[in-house]
Design a protein around this motif. Structure first.
Motif, PDB file in Angstrom:
ATOM      1  N   VAL A 161       2.132 -80.644  53.100  1.00 53.29           N
ATOM      2  CA  VAL A 161       3.540 -80.784  52.924  1.00 53.29           C
ATOM      3  C   VAL A 161       4.162 -81.418  51.929  1.00 53.29           C
ATOM      4  CG1 VAL A 161       3.823 -81.226  55.605  1.00 53.29           C
ATOM      5  CG2 VAL A 161       2.931 -82.984  54.085  1.00 53.29           C
ATOM      6  N   GLY A 162       3.423 -80.592  50.661  1.00 51.06           N
ATOM      7  CA  GLY A 162       3.416 -81.201  49.499  1.00 51.06           C
ATOM      8  C   GLY A 162       4.855 -81.436  48.866  1.00 51.06           C
ATOM      9  N   PHE A 163       5.669 -80.480  49.216  1.00 56.94           N
ATOM     10  CA  PHE A 163       6.967 -81.046  48.633  1.00 56.94           C
ATOM     11  C   PHE A 163       7.634 -82.105  49.185  1.00 56.94           C
ATOM     12  CE2 PHE A 163      11.433 -80.787  49.491  1.00 56.94           C
ATOM     13  CZ  PHE A 163      11.965 -80.759  48.000  1.00 56.94           C
ATOM     14  N   TYR A 164       7.241 -82.928  50.141  1.00 62.44           N
ATOM     15  CA  TYR A 164       7.872 -84.010  50.666  1.00 62.44           C
ATOM     16  C   TYR A 164       7.294 -85.020  50.004  1.00 62.44           C
ATOM     17  CZ  TYR A 164      10.177 -81.301  54.308  1.00 62.44           C
ATOM     18  OH  TYR A 164      10.880 -80.390  54.911  1.00 62.44           O
ATOM     19  N   TYR A 209      -6.002 -78.137  51.221  1.00 64.45           N
ATOM     20  CA  TYR A 209      -5.163 -79.377  52.073  1.00 64.45           C
ATOM     21  C   TYR A 209      -6.026 -80.036  53.065  1.00 64.45           C
ATOM     22  CZ  TYR A 209      -1.456 -75.736  50.943  1.00 64.45           C
ATOM     23  OH  TYR A 209      -0.583 -75.058  50.457  1.00 64.45           O
ATOM     24  N   THR A 241      12.779 -71.833  40.156  1.00 63.45           N
ATOM     25  CA  THR A 241      12.979 -73.123  40.737  1.00 63.45           C
ATOM     26  C   THR A 241      12.938 -74.178  39.793  1.00 63.45           C
ATOM     27  OG1 THR A 241      12.243 -72.163  42.795  1.00 63.45           O
ATOM     28  CG2 THR A 241      12.533 -74.557  42.688  1.00 63.45           C
ATOM     29  N   ASN A 277      12.232 -73.474  54.451  1.00 64.05           N
ATOM     30  CA  ASN A 277      10.991 -74.012  53.654  1.00 64.05           C
ATOM     31  C   ASN A 277      11.108 -75.635  53.382  1.00 64.05           C
ATOM     32  OD1 ASN A 277       9.936 -71.547  53.876  1.00 64.05           O
ATOM     33  ND2 ASN A 277      10.471 -71.316  51.568  1.00 64.05           N
ATOM     34  N   LEU A 278      12.357 -75.866  53.131  1.00 61.49           N
ATOM     35  CA  LEU A 278      12.417 -77.575  52.821  1.00 61.49           C
ATOM     36  C   LEU A 278      13.040 -78.244  53.854  1.00 61.49           C
ATOM     37  CD1 LEU A 278      13.381 -77.124  49.068  1.00 61.49           C
ATOM     38  CD2 LEU A 278      11.347 -77.066  49.975  1.00 61.49           C
ATOM     39  N   LYS A 317       3.286 -65.449  43.362  1.00 60.81           N
ATOM     40  CA  LYS A 317       3.910 -64.596  44.441  1.00 60.81           C
ATOM     41  C   LYS A 317       5.001 -63.620  43.438  1.00 60.81           C
ATOM     42  CE  LYS A 317       4.551 -67.762  48.301  1.00 60.81           C
ATOM     43  NZ  LYS A 317       5.798 -68.591  48.779  1.00 60.81           N
ATOM     44  N   ARG A 338       6.782 -74.916  60.312  1.00 59.76           N
ATOM     45  CA  ARG A 338       7.102 -73.473  60.462  1.00 59.76           C
ATOM     46  C   ARG A 338       6.475 -72.715  61.568  1.00 59.76           C
ATOM     47  NH1 ARG A 338       7.353 -74.573  55.280  1.00 59.76           N
ATOM     48  NH2 ARG A 338       5.349 -74.089  54.998  1.00 59.76           N
ATOM     49  N   ASP A 340       9.956 -73.695  37.167  1.00 60.86           N
ATOM     50  CA  ASP A 340       9.219 -72.514  37.267  1.00 60.86           C
ATOM     51  C   ASP A 340       9.987 -71.064  36.967  1.00 60.86           C
ATOM     52  OD1 ASP A 340       9.455 -71.328  39.915  1.00 60.86           O
ATOM     53  OD2 ASP A 340       8.861 -73.414  40.553  1.00 60.86           O
ATOM     54  N   CYS A 343       9.234 -66.936  42.139  1.00 53.24           N
ATOM     55  CA  CYS A 343      10.043 -66.021  43.150  1.00 53.24           C
ATOM     56  C   CYS A 343      11.237 -66.794  43.322  1.00 53.24           C
ATOM     57  CB  CYS A 343       9.080 -65.761  44.314  1.00 53.24           C
ATOM     58  SG  CYS A 343       8.441 -67.050  45.257  1.00 53.24           S
ATOM     59  N   ASN A 384       2.961 -75.979  44.186  1.00 55.63           N
ATOM     60  CA  ASN A 384       4.101 -74.986  44.583  1.00 55.63           C
ATOM     61  C   ASN A 384       4.550 -74.019  43.444  1.00 55.63           C
ATOM     62  OD1 ASN A 384       3.875 -76.180  46.965  1.00 55.63           O
ATOM     63  ND2 ASN A 384       5.700 -77.581  46.875  1.00 55.63           N
TER      64      ASN A 384
END
Ligand code: ADP
Length: 626
Positions: free
Chosen positions: A120-123, A260, A167, A90-91, A42, A96, A77, A80, A35
Motif C-alpha cells: 500500500v505504498g502510496f498511502y 512487499y 505523475t 488505484n488511490l 509500464k 482491488r 515521473d 504511464c 511507484n
C-alpha cells in the motif's frame, strides 16, 4: 467539490499508516519512487510492445524537488500516468482484488503482514504529509486530473492542467513536533541518503537539484554556490552487483521493497551462472508464509528480466509448485524482450534455467538443514506442508528431490528430524522406520501402541498433518528401509518365542475371539491378541491400505464415498482383562457381548474416534459398576 470517502479497507489502512505502523517513516520516499519506476516501466514496456524502440530511458527520469518555503516535496515521473478512473480505483481503494479479508484482531503484527503483502505504498505518503496532491496525465490522453487528500476523511478529484504524461506527487509536510522532525525531509543530504539506501538500484535516473559550492577564484575562504541537477542513484540493479559489494541490509531492503514483505528474508540466494544458459538470479525465501500462501489465490512465480528489463512479473514456469514460496528474479541476456507467455513455456533456455534453479534451491535448503538448523526449522514450519504436498503429488514423481527436505516430529528427540537422521541412528535389529499419525503430538503420545516401541528404544515419527501419511505411503521406503505404521500389521517386534506363545494363546482361545468378533459384527474385521501393547488393555489396528487417520482425512473431503479402514480390535494378552475374558467363557458367557462392545468403544475413544452409540456405552459401563 464533493469529497469522496475512501473505501472501508483504505480507511483502515490509512488509520494504521498514520498511527505509524512502519517503524521508519522515511520509507515513504522509497514507496513513491518505486511507484514512479513501475509507471515508467509500464510506459517503456508498452512502447516496446508497440514497436517503438526509440524511447530513451533517460527521458523517463524521476525527479525530486524540495521546496523549503512551502515545505513540500514533489516527486514526478514521466511514466504511464493515470486517468480519472485510475486515480479513483488505484488511490481511492486498496483492496482491488476484492479478496482482502482483514483480520479483525487488533494485534498490530497481523495487520502489518497483511498490509505488506498488498503493497500500500502510496498511502505511506500520509505518514509525513498533512496534504497530498497527485497530478496525473495518462499517456495518450489530453486531460489531466488532480487527486487531493488530507488523510482519512476522503479525497477529491478535479480536472487540471499538466503538460506531458506522467505523475506528479506533491507532499505538504506535517509540522514538526517534539517527537518527529519532518523538516529533515527538506534536507538534500537526508533525501540523498534515503535514495541511496532504498532506491539505488532503480533503473531510471532519480534526479534532484542540489546546491554545490566551489571556492571563488582568487578569493580565499569564499565560496560560490551553484545548483546542479544530479542523479542520486547508481542505477545498477542489485542482482548485477557482486555479492561482495552488497551488505545484508542492501539485500533485505531490496527484498522488502520489491516483494512487499515487512520482514527480512530467511535466506538469500544470489549467483550468476554461465554455461548452457547465462543468467543472474537473486532468490529469497521469506521468513513467514504469506497469509494466502496455502490458498488458491497465491500466485507463484519469479520476475523475469531480459538484460535488465522486466519482461514478466510472475513467471510461474521458473518454479516447481513445491518451491512456490521462493520469491525473486532471474535476469538473462538469452531471452528476447518481446517474447510472449506462450512462447516462454517452450523456451529451451527457460527450461534449463528452471532446472538449475530447482537444483540450486534444493541444495541451499539441504545445507541450511545441516548447518543452520534453527532457520531450517523456521522454514519448515512455514513451508514444510508445501514440500510434503509436493512429495505426494503426481504419484511421488518428485520424491527423489524432496525426500531429504521433509522432517517429522520424533519420539526420541521431541523435535523435527529428517529421514536421513532417523535412518542413521536406527538400531541394528530395527527393521522398519516406524511412524504413527494422529491429530496432535499430545494425543499421539497417549496412544497405547507407542509404549512398547519406546520400551524397545525405537524412534517413532509422529505424523500430525493430514498429508503426512499420504506422503509417507508414496515414499514407501527411504534408503531401503520400509516405513511401518505402528497401528498396522506385524511390527516385527517380538522374538520367535514370543510369536509362538501368542500363536498358541490365539489358537487356545479361538472360540472366545469368535464370540467377540460376532458381537461386534462388521464394525471390525477381526478381534485378536495384540503384539503391540505393553500395559494397555486394548487398541485398534488396521489391515489393508487405509489407516484410521486416512479414513478421517478422506471422509472430511467432499465426496459421497464412505471410506472405511478395516479395523481390528487387539487385546493385550498380558493384561488382567484378557484373563477375565477367558474365565468368562466358563462363568459369564452371556456377558461377553457387552464386554466386547465396551472394549471396542474404549479402543475407538483412544484413537480419537467417536463411538457410535454413546448411550449404550454409558449404560453398559454403569451396569458393570452397580
Ligand atoms: P502498489 O504499488 O503496491 O500497487 P500503491 O498504493 O503504491 O500500491 O499504488 C496503487 C496503484 O496506484 C499502483 O498499482 C498504480 O497502478 C497506481 N500508481 C501509484 N503511483 C503511480 C504513478 N506514479 N504513476 C502511475 N500509477 C501510479
Amino acid at each position: 467539490m464533493k469529497k469522496k470517502a475512501f473505501k472501508a479497507e483504505s480507511k483502515r489502512i490509512l488509520d494504521l499508516m498514520i498511527n505509524s505502523i512502519y517503524t521508519h517513516n522515511e520509507i515513504f520516499l522509497r514507496e513513491l519512487i518505486s511507484n514512479a519506476s513501475d509507471a515508467s516501466d509500464k510506459l517503456y514496456y508498452n512502447a516496446l510492445k508497440n514497436g517503438n524502440t526509440g524511447l530513451d530511458r533517460n527521458s523517463l527520469a524521476i525527479n525530486i524537488k524540495l521546496n523549503e518555503d512551502d515545505r513540500t516535496i514533489t516527486i514526478s515521473d514521466s511514466g504511464c500516468g493515470m486517468d480519472m478512473n485510475d486515480l479513483e480505483n488505484n488511490l481511492g481503494t486498496i483492496a482491488r482484488s476484492g479478496s482482502l479479508n482483514f483480520k479483525q484482531e487488533s494485534e498490530k503484527r497481523d495487520d502489518i503482514e497483511i498490509i505488506g503483502q498488498f503493497g500500500v505504498g502510496f498511502y505511506s505518503a500520509f505518514m509525513v504529509s498533512k496534504n497530498v496532491k497527485v497530478i496525473s496525465k495518462a499517456y495518450g490522453s489530453d486531460k489531466a486530473y488532480c487527486w487531493e487528500s488530507q488523510g482519512a476523511d476522503g479525497y477529491t478529484i478535479s480536472e487540471c492542467e499538466k503538460e506531458s504524461n506522467g505523475t506528479e506527487i506533491i507532499l505538504y509536510l506535517k509540522d514538526s513536533t517534539e517527537d518527529e522532525n519532518y523538516d529533515e525531509y527538506l534536507n538534500e543530504y537526508k533525501i540523498r541518503s534515503i535514495v541511496k539506501k532504498y532506491s539505488d538500484y532503480i533503473r531510471y535516473p532519480i534526479k534532484m537539484d542540489v546546491k554545490k559550492s566551489i571556492p571563488k577564484e582568487g578569493k580565499e575562504g569564499e565560496y560560490e554556490t551553484y545548483i546542479e541537477n544530479e542523479t542520486l542513484n547508481s542505477m545498477v540493479p542489485i542482482w548485477r552487483k557482486s555479492s561482495s559489494q552488497l551488505t545484508d541490509e542492501d539485500y533485505n531492503n531490496f527484498y522488502k521493497d520489491k516483494f512487499y514483505d515487512f520482514e527480512d528474508p530467511l535466506k538469500i540466494i544470489h549467483s550468476s551462472v554461465e554455461g548452457a544458459a547465462t543468467y543472474n538470479m537473486l532468490l529469497f525465501i521469506p521468513s513467514k508464509a504469506p497469509y494466502n500462501y496455502y490458498t488458491k489465490e497465491y500466485e507463484k512465480g519469479l520476475q523475469l528480466y531480459s538484460n535488465g528489463v522486466l519482461i514478466m512479473d510472475k513467471c510461474a514456469d521458473l518454479l516447481p509448485d513445491y518451491f512456490s514460496f521462493v520469491k525473486g528474479l532471474v535476469d538473462s541476456q538469452d531471452l528476447s524482450l518481446n517474447i510472449s507467455r506462450e512462447m516462454l513455456q517452450h523456451d529451451r533456455q527457460l527450461k534449463i534455467i528452471s532446472g538449475n534453479l530447482e537444483k540450486k534451491i534444493k541444495s541451499e535448503l539441504i545445507s541450511m538443514q545441516k548447518d543452520d538448523r534453527e532457520n531450517y526449522e523456521k522454514f519448515f514450519k512455514n513451508f514444510g506442508l508445501q514440500i510434503k504436498y509436493g512429495l505426494y503429488s503426481n504419484f511421488g514423481m518428485h520424491k527423489e528431490t524432496l525426500q531429504d527436505l521433509v522432517m517429522f516430529h520424533s519420539s526420541s528427540e521431541n523435535k523435527l528430524v529428517s529421514l536421513e537422521e532417523y535412518v542413521s541412528r536406527m538400531k541394528e535389529e530395527q527393521k522398519y522406520i516406524y511412524y504413527v499419525s494422529g491429530e496432535s503430538i499430545a494425543k499421539i503420545e497417549q496412544l497405547p501402541q507407542i509404549e512398547l516401541l519406546k520400551d524397545k528404544g525405537y524412534e517413532v515419527l509422529y505424523l500430525t498433518d493430514d498429508v503426512d501419511e499420504f506422503a509417507i505411503r508414496i515414499l514407501m521406503q527411504y534408503k531401503e528401509k520400509e516405513f511401518k505404521s505402528i497401528s498396522e500389521g506385524d511390527l516385527g517386534l517380538e522374538t520367535e518365542e514370543e510369536k509362538k506363545e501368542i500363536a498358541k494363546k490365539s489358537e487356545d482361545n479361538k472360540e472366545l475371539f469368535g464370540i467377540l468378533k460376532d458381537s461386534l459384527g462388521d464394525k471390525v474385521k477381526e478381534v485378536r491378541l495384540s503384539t503391540r501393547l505393553k500395559s494397555h488393555p486394548v487398541c485398534l489396528s488396521v489391515d489393508g491400505e487405509i489407516s484410521i487417520e486416512m479414513e478421517k482425512v478422506l471422509n472430511q473431503m467432499p465426496n459421497d464415498q464412505n471410506i472405511k479402514a478395516q479395523k481390528v480390535l487387539e487385546i493385550n494378552a498380558n493384561h488382567p482383562i484378557f484373563n477375565r475374558l477367558v474365565s468368562m467363557m466358563d462363568t459369564d458367557k452371556e456377558k461377553l457381548s457387552s464386554y466386547a462392545q465396551i472394549l471396542y468403544s474404549q479402543a475407538l475413544l483412544i484413537e480419537g474416534l467417536s463411538i457410535e452409540d454413546p448411550v449404550a456405552f454409558s449404560n453398559a459401563v454403569c451396569e458393570l459398576m452397580i
